[in-house]
Structure formats: C-alpha cells, structure tokens
Design a protein around this motif. Sequence first.
Motif, PDB file in Angstrom:
ATOM      1  N   LEU A 182     -30.035 -22.383   2.853  1.00 24.17           N
ATOM      2  CA  LEU A 182     -28.654 -22.241   2.205  1.00 24.17           C
ATOM      3  C   LEU A 182     -28.082 -23.111   1.762  1.00 24.17           C
ATOM      4  CD1 LEU A 182     -28.007 -20.051   5.978  1.00 24.17           C
ATOM      5  CD2 LEU A 182     -27.478 -19.168   3.291  1.00 24.17           C
ATOM      6  N   LEU A 183     -28.101 -24.423   1.960  1.00 24.56           N
ATOM      7  CA  LEU A 183     -27.595 -26.009   1.326  1.00 24.56           C
ATOM      8  C   LEU A 183     -28.104 -25.989   0.403  1.00 24.56           C
ATOM      9  CD1 LEU A 183     -28.948 -28.042   4.790  1.00 24.56           C
ATOM     10  CD2 LEU A 183     -26.232 -28.018   3.770  1.00 24.56           C
ATOM     11  N   THR A 184     -29.333 -25.244   0.207  1.00 22.99           N
ATOM     12  CA  THR A 184     -29.771 -25.669  -1.771  1.00 22.99           C
ATOM     13  C   THR A 184     -29.324 -24.731  -2.562  1.00 22.99           C
ATOM     14  OG1 THR A 184     -32.382 -26.030  -1.132  1.00 22.99           O
ATOM     15  CG2 THR A 184     -31.575 -25.563  -3.918  1.00 22.99           C
ATOM     16  N   ALA A 185     -28.960 -23.754  -1.707  1.00 21.40           N
ATOM     17  CA  ALA A 185     -27.797 -22.555  -2.638  1.00 21.40           C
ATOM     18  C   ALA A 185     -26.484 -23.237  -2.931  1.00 21.40           C
ATOM     19  CB  ALA A 185     -27.863 -21.025  -1.882  1.00 21.40           C
ATOM     20  N   PHE A 186     -26.114 -23.528  -2.633  1.00 17.37           N
ATOM     21  CA  PHE A 186     -24.156 -24.512  -2.304  1.00 17.37           C
ATOM     22  C   PHE A 186     -24.288 -25.667  -3.098  1.00 17.37           C
ATOM     23  CE2 PHE A 186     -21.594 -27.730  -0.591  1.00 17.37           C
ATOM     24  CZ  PHE A 186     -20.319 -26.494  -1.627  1.00 17.37           C
ATOM     25  N   PHE A 187     -25.322 -26.260  -2.473  1.00 14.43           N
ATOM     26  CA  PHE A 187     -25.567 -27.706  -4.232  1.00 14.43           C
ATOM     27  C   PHE A 187     -25.796 -26.684  -5.445  1.00 14.43           C
ATOM     28  CE2 PHE A 187     -25.382 -30.413  -0.162  1.00 14.43           C
ATOM     29  CZ  PHE A 187     -23.991 -31.072  -0.692  1.00 14.43           C
ATOM     30  N   PHE A 188     -26.731 -25.990  -5.364  1.00 16.50           N
ATOM     31  CA  PHE A 188     -27.088 -25.247  -7.288  1.00 16.50           C
ATOM     32  C   PHE A 188     -26.379 -25.228  -7.872  1.00 16.50           C
ATOM     33  CE2 PHE A 188     -28.990 -22.429  -9.425  1.00 16.50           C
ATOM     34  CZ  PHE A 188     -29.435 -22.626 -10.893  1.00 16.50           C
ATOM     35  N   ILE A 189     -25.121 -24.214  -7.001  1.00 17.13           N
ATOM     36  CA  ILE A 189     -23.936 -23.122  -7.803  1.00 17.13           C
ATOM     37  C   ILE A 189     -22.937 -24.092  -8.195  1.00 17.13           C
ATOM     38  CG2 ILE A 189     -21.763 -21.429  -6.793  1.00 17.13           C
ATOM     39  CD1 ILE A 189     -24.513 -20.441  -5.327  1.00 17.13           C
ATOM     40  N   PHE A 190     -23.216 -25.301  -6.687  1.00 13.62           N
ATOM     41  CA  PHE A 190     -21.878 -26.294  -7.294  1.00 13.62           C
ATOM     42  C   PHE A 190     -21.667 -27.103  -8.320  1.00 13.62           C
ATOM     43  CE2 PHE A 190     -19.591 -30.296  -5.196  1.00 13.62           C
ATOM     44  CZ  PHE A 190     -18.262 -29.326  -5.442  1.00 13.62           C
ATOM     45  N   ILE A 191     -22.931 -27.284  -8.408  1.00 16.23           N
ATOM     46  CA  ILE A 191     -23.216 -28.953  -9.284  1.00 16.23           C
ATOM     47  C   ILE A 191     -23.557 -28.133 -11.144  1.00 16.23           C
ATOM     48  CG2 ILE A 191     -25.169 -29.646 -10.508  1.00 16.23           C
ATOM     49  CD1 ILE A 191     -24.070 -31.544  -8.483  1.00 16.23           C
ATOM     50  N   ASN A 192     -23.404 -26.151 -10.340  1.00 17.47           N
ATOM     51  CA  ASN A 192     -24.003 -25.445 -11.968  1.00 17.47           C
ATOM     52  C   ASN A 192     -22.860 -25.195 -12.245  1.00 17.47           C
ATOM     53  OD1 ASN A 192     -26.630 -25.075 -13.215  1.00 17.47           O
ATOM     54  ND2 ASN A 192     -26.792 -25.233 -11.238  1.00 17.47           N
ATOM     55  N   ASN A 193     -21.590 -25.681 -11.254  1.00 16.21           N
ATOM     56  CA  ASN A 193     -20.251 -25.029 -11.487  1.00 16.21           C
ATOM     57  C   ASN A 193     -19.193 -26.280 -12.293  1.00 16.21           C
ATOM     58  OD1 ASN A 193     -20.780 -22.132 -10.680  1.00 16.21           O
ATOM     59  ND2 ASN A 193     -19.761 -22.911  -8.555  1.00 16.21           N
ATOM     60  N   LEU A 194     -19.874 -26.850 -11.452  1.00 11.03           N
ATOM     61  CA  LEU A 194     -19.203 -28.097 -11.892  1.00 11.03           C
ATOM     62  C   LEU A 194     -19.200 -28.583 -13.627  1.00 11.03           C
ATOM     63  CD1 LEU A 194     -18.811 -30.984  -9.054  1.00 11.03           C
ATOM     64  CD2 LEU A 194     -16.771 -29.779 -10.064  1.00 11.03           C
ATOM     65  N   MET A 195     -20.745 -28.955 -13.578  1.00 11.95           N
ATOM     66  CA  MET A 195     -21.513 -29.118 -15.389  1.00 11.95           C
ATOM     67  C   MET A 195     -20.846 -27.914 -15.811  1.00 11.95           C
ATOM     68  SD  MET A 195     -22.470 -31.863 -14.724  1.00 11.95           S
ATOM     69  CE  MET A 195     -23.802 -32.358 -16.518  1.00 11.95           C
ATOM     70  N   GLY A 196     -20.679 -26.915 -15.710  1.00 16.72           N
ATOM     71  CA  GLY A 196     -19.590 -25.752 -16.592  1.00 16.72           C
ATOM     72  C   GLY A 196     -18.215 -26.228 -17.661  1.00 16.72           C
ATOM     73  N   ILE A 197     -17.654 -26.703 -16.119  1.00 17.40           N
ATOM     74  CA  ILE A 197     -16.476 -27.554 -17.018  1.00 17.40           C
ATOM     75  C   ILE A 197     -16.033 -28.842 -17.585  1.00 17.40           C
ATOM     76  CG2 ILE A 197     -13.820 -28.400 -16.543  1.00 17.40           C
ATOM     77  CD1 ILE A 197     -15.162 -26.719 -12.884  1.00 17.40           C
ATOM     78  N   VAL A 198     -17.662 -29.046 -17.637  1.00 19.41           N
ATOM     79  CA  VAL A 198     -17.010 -30.533 -18.490  1.00 19.41           C
ATOM     80  C   VAL A 198     -17.709 -29.874 -20.036  1.00 19.41           C
ATOM     81  CG1 VAL A 198     -18.574 -32.915 -19.067  1.00 19.41           C
ATOM     82  CG2 VAL A 198     -18.492 -31.859 -16.861  1.00 19.41           C
ATOM     83  N   PRO A 199     -16.842 -30.172 -20.863  1.00 17.01           N
ATOM     84  CA  PRO A 199     -16.360 -29.342 -22.441  1.00 17.01           C
ATOM     85  C   PRO A 199     -17.663 -30.521 -23.922  1.00 17.01           C
ATOM     86  CG  PRO A 199     -14.672 -31.193 -22.593  1.00 17.01           C
ATOM     87  CD  PRO A 199     -15.903 -31.229 -21.036  1.00 17.01           C
TER      88      PRO A 199
END
Length: 346
Positions: A182-199
Amino acid sequence: MRKLKFILLTLLALLPARLQAEELDMDTYLFSHINDAYSWHITTVNGHHVSIPLPVILYSKESGFHLFSSARLAHEGSSYRGFTIAPAGQKWENKIVEQQPDGSVTRPLDLSITKNVLGLMINGLLLVVIVLLTARWYRRHDAMKEAPRGLPGIMEMIITMVEDDIIKDSIGKDYKRYSPYLLTAFFFIFINNLMGIVPFFPGGANTTGNIAVTLVLAICTFLAVNLFGNKHYWKDILWPDVPMAIKCPLPLMPLIEIVGIFTKPFSLMVRLFANILAGHCMILGVVAVIFLTAELGAAMNAGMTVVAVCLGVFMDILELLVAFIQAYVFTMLSAVFIGLSRQEGE
C-alpha cells in the motif's frame, strides 16, 4: 513581473511552437499530449521538431524480432522494414503495423519502449532514489535522538500519515502484512501524478492518465484482496447471511457479490484514470485559450492571455492537490477492500 513571465513561458511549453503560426487543431493538440508515442517530443525550433527517439521492439510472425530506433518512422507515412505507423482514422491508429505482400495490414507484437513506458521507468527510478536517500539517513542517524529534516522528514511525515490514518485503521491487527504494497502504491501514484504535471522532460508523460497503468494497479489490489481473503470473506460472498429466498434456489445475492469482486477494482481503475486525464485536459484547454483568441484582436487576445495564465497557475496548483488526493483515495480504498477481506466472523 518576472514571475508572471516565467509562468507564461512554462504554460506555453505545453504547446508546439508551430501552433502559434497556424490555426489550432484542438483534437491534434490535446491527443498529441495525452496519447502515448514512440518518441518523446521536447520542443519545436524554427519548425524543426526536437524529439528523443525511443527503441522500437517488434515481433512479427512472418519475419521474427525487430529492433530499431523510432526515428526511422518519425516522418508521416514513412516505412521501415515493412513497418509503418497507422495514420489517423484507420485501424490501429498511431500504432505500428506491418504491411504484408498481399497488401493487407497486420499488427505485430509490440514491446516498444514508448513515452509512457520510459516515463514509468524514470518515475520508478526517482522513487527508488528517494527511498534509498531516506533509508541512508536512518542508517547514519539515531531517529530516537535526532529528528529528520528535509527529504527524510517529509517522507517520515507522509509514511506515518498513510500508515496510521489509512492502513492501520482500515485493515486492523495484521496491517503490517499489507503496508509494503500500500505504501508503494501510494508513492508510485503520487510521483507519477506529480511528474505528469511537469511540462518539460523528464516530466509530462501521461502515465497515471493511461488506463493500462491504472489497470495493472487495480489488478494488484484485486489479487491482494482475493488471494489473501479469509474464509469469512468467501462465506459472505458465496453464502451470505440473507434470507434463503434470495440465495436459493436462484443464487441472486451470491451473483451480486461475485460481480462486486470485479466492480471494486474496476472503480479504482476508472477513478484514477479519469481524474488524472481530466486534469491534463483542463490545463491544456486553458493554455489553448491564448491561441484560440489570437484572431479576435490584440485587445481580446491580451485580456484572455492574462486570464488564461492566472487560471493556468490556479489549475496547476489544484493539480498538485489532486495528485495527492488521488494517491490517497486509491490507497485508502485498497486498504478498505483488503480490510473487508480480513474481517473475522462474529
């Protein structure tokens, strides 16, 4: 004024430079940023596209394995070794297809490293580096005597929050068994969400806005729930404590419960995919207003540019919040589903 100029340039980086000189095609504009690609577009300089070619790995039943650079297929309509990218409007649009001698077109097994695949690799490597840096601090310091600062402090705060407020409360006494996933899933999704915002590179890949990625995450939760569910979980599904008339002879309730086994991970998949994809579309749409109003006159364009920049900044800040919320919600619901499969009978 300098900050406003920097924000505007950052937003403009989302648009190819050629769109400033020609009519904006919203379909091409939106889908070129949202869809996957065989190369990573960086920018456009004087009409020349600066892109990072990625390796194309294909397996054809007729000719075997093929490995070559996506630069071979960079130009529209170009062909290499009988392979080409299907044009818009045709079957397998924007995917590599193989042209057969009889004129037919087939789809080879595509194992290529596309933009989203490379984005997942980069984001996964970034997550590993963050975890290792945090672990190194704890190996070199006594956490009972010294409070962590900087990155280790942020990681400790988030891990404690997820562990205590989500995992422990939702699962119960054997929560530690599921904490790593669950911790891996949280940080994996969070990091990918943040990197997706970077243009700009290495950000901008629409990873969690790709339904294939969210499908794999949902399958992991599905397996964690159903492979490790106890006998009471399966009893409540196959023979629930309801009146006999709605479970025998017609197993109405068991059928509903079995369908629920699949609808829960399906909702996880669609929720994450739809929210991240919608956020990207909204930001891109706000930036497009600057160019859509270019033909309405200088005054109208200038006014809408200011509005678009301010709204774009607001949307970027909102997307930062959404990036965290979606990771939080996926982890929380996964923990709740796992907790329901671990409950003991009365």
